[in-house]
Motif scaffolding. Sequence first.
Motif, mmCIF file in Angstrom:
data_model
loop_
_atom_site.group_PDB
_atom_site.id
_atom_site.type_symbol
_atom_site.label_atom_id
_atom_site.label_comp_id
_atom_site.label_asym_id
_atom_site.label_seq_id
_atom_site.Cartn_x
_atom_site.Cartn_y
_atom_site.Cartn_z
ATOM 1 N N ASN A 59 -1.330 -1.319 10.030
ATOM 2 C CA ASN A 59 -2.547 -0.525 9.829
ATOM 3 C C ASN A 59 -3.256 -0.953 8.553
ATOM 4 N N LYS A 60 -3.227 -2.253 8.289
ATOM 5 C CA LYS A 60 -3.836 -2.806 7.078
ATOM 6 C C LYS A 60 -4.659 -4.038 7.428
ATOM 7 N N THR A 62 -6.144 -7.664 5.343
ATOM 8 C CA THR A 62 -6.147 -8.485 4.137
ATOM 9 C C THR A 62 -7.477 -9.215 4.039
ATOM 10 N N VAL A 69 -5.320 -6.276 -0.033
ATOM 11 C CA VAL A 69 -4.875 -5.583 1.169
ATOM 12 C C VAL A 69 -5.358 -4.132 1.115
ATOM 13 N N PHE A 70 -5.953 -3.667 2.231
ATOM 14 C CA PHE A 70 -6.461 -2.302 2.312
ATOM 15 C C PHE A 70 -5.838 -1.567 3.486
ATOM 16 N N SER A 71 -5.541 -0.300 3.272
ATOM 17 C CA SER A 71 -5.098 0.565 4.342
ATOM 18 C C SER A 71 -6.298 0.878 5.234
ATOM 19 N N GLN A 78 -3.908 -1.687 -1.608
ATOM 20 C CA GLN A 78 -2.454 -1.592 -1.660
ATOM 21 C C GLN A 78 -1.903 -2.442 -2.802
#
Length: 110
Positions: A59-60, A62, A69-71, A78
């Motif tokens: 659920n991320k 890049t 990296v983002f949720s 992250q």
Amino acid sequence: MNWIDIGALDDIPLRGARVVKTQLGCVALFRTDTDRVFAVSDTCPHKGGPLSEGIVHGNKVTCPLHNWVFSLETGQAQGADSGSITTYPVQVAAGRILLDATTLKKRSAA
């Protein structure tokens, strides 16, 4: 919420993305390998990279430029990175992807 139909779930490949262009900027739609769909701003706050061209894992996502990296659930960066991206309400119904137009209208222009 004011849901608008923006396409079929199958229009986005597993672990892939599509972009919805709005008058206020682009929204990236991501489909995970478990068929979850997320909608977030398409621009990385670090260097402006197009997140829709990034790598989807779990659920991320890049960023393709500098590996931030983002949720996709919360929009938060992250790890050691700090920052966030905007998330938008999205749902899948009868195989169609629905995006909340009301939330998009509240978005400030970049």
